[in-house]
Enzyme design. Sequence first.
Site, PDB file in Angstrom:
ATOM      1  CD  GLU A 187     -21.862  31.143 -47.005  1.00  0.00           C
ATOM      2  OE1 GLU A 187     -21.471  31.433 -45.864  1.00  0.00           O
ATOM      3  OE2 GLU A 187     -23.049  30.874 -47.264  1.00  0.00           O
ATOM      4  CG  HIS A 228     -29.036  31.020 -45.658  1.00  0.00           C
ATOM      5  ND1 HIS A 228     -28.904  31.541 -46.925  1.00  0.00           N
ATOM      6  CD2 HIS A 228     -27.772  30.727 -45.248  1.00  0.00           C
ATOM      7  CE1 HIS A 228     -27.618  31.576 -47.263  1.00  0.00           C
ATOM      8  NE2 HIS A 228     -26.912  31.081 -46.261  1.00  0.00           N
ATOM      9  CG  HIS A 247     -24.853  33.019 -42.404  1.00  0.00           C
ATOM     10  ND1 HIS A 247     -23.515  32.895 -42.668  1.00  0.00           N
ATOM     11  CD2 HIS A 247     -25.476  32.471 -43.477  1.00  0.00           C
ATOM     12  CE1 HIS A 247     -23.343  32.332 -43.853  1.00  0.00           C
ATOM     13  NE2 HIS A 247     -24.514  32.059 -44.359  1.00  0.00           N
TER      14      HIS A 247
HETATM   15 ZN   LIG Z   1     -24.803  30.970 -46.119  1.00  0.00          ZN
END
Ligand SMILES: [Zn+2]
Length: 246
Positions: free
Chosen positions: A77, A98, A166
Amino acid sequence: MDLLTAAIQDLVAANHILEQQRVVDTFGHISVRHPTKPNRFLLSRARAPDLVESGDILEFALNGDPIDASGPKPYLERFIHAALYAARPDVNSIVHSHSRTVIPFSISEVKLRPVAHICATIGEEVPVWDSHDNFGDTGMLIANLDTGRDFARLFGRASSVLMRGHGSTVVGDSIKEAVFTAIHLEVNAELQLKALQLGAVKYLTRGEVEQVAARFRAGKSGEGFDRAWEYWCRQAGAMRNTPLRG
Ligand SMILES: [Zn+2]
């Protein structure tokens, strides 16, 4: 100490602080813009934040490519960071996590909004980016530049944005500000959830958010973000590999 060494030292400390403060766990990451090459950023190789050491920090271009293509595996990411640094010249540090209390606000109708003055830097109302809106069914990660740019467009001038089902991403002018806001995004979510159980909630007004955030951002050495940073460093033992800098 040169600027790059200092930035890497702070970035390693930030990784440890965010884990100790329960913002990140196995996953999640923090980056900083390169202090002398603004079209690059620094981010750990793919590793749990509490384990990150200075030798894990890699350099990336603003398209998400590692400068050393033969280096270790980067975070999938990293495009969150790449797209936001490209879109926001004012941003110098980014936290993606998260953290758990925040996520209910990404999947319900209730907006995450500041309920306490200490949480004002999260912004007046935290927008939610939904990967499904423009990309349909996906793995729900920002794993390429297209998704990253879409996310950056919705992010706009915000300081924090939730990602549906998410997590969240927070930006700051400095590592200290990004860490402060990421921690207080989670604190605010906890407080707001508790307050909602009691009934109607009175949120900070736009004027209150602006005044409090401005006061934090104007803090001198030892005040505001700096004061919190020093405290969290000590709590996390974050300087276990690196002595406390003035
Ligand atoms: Zn993430």
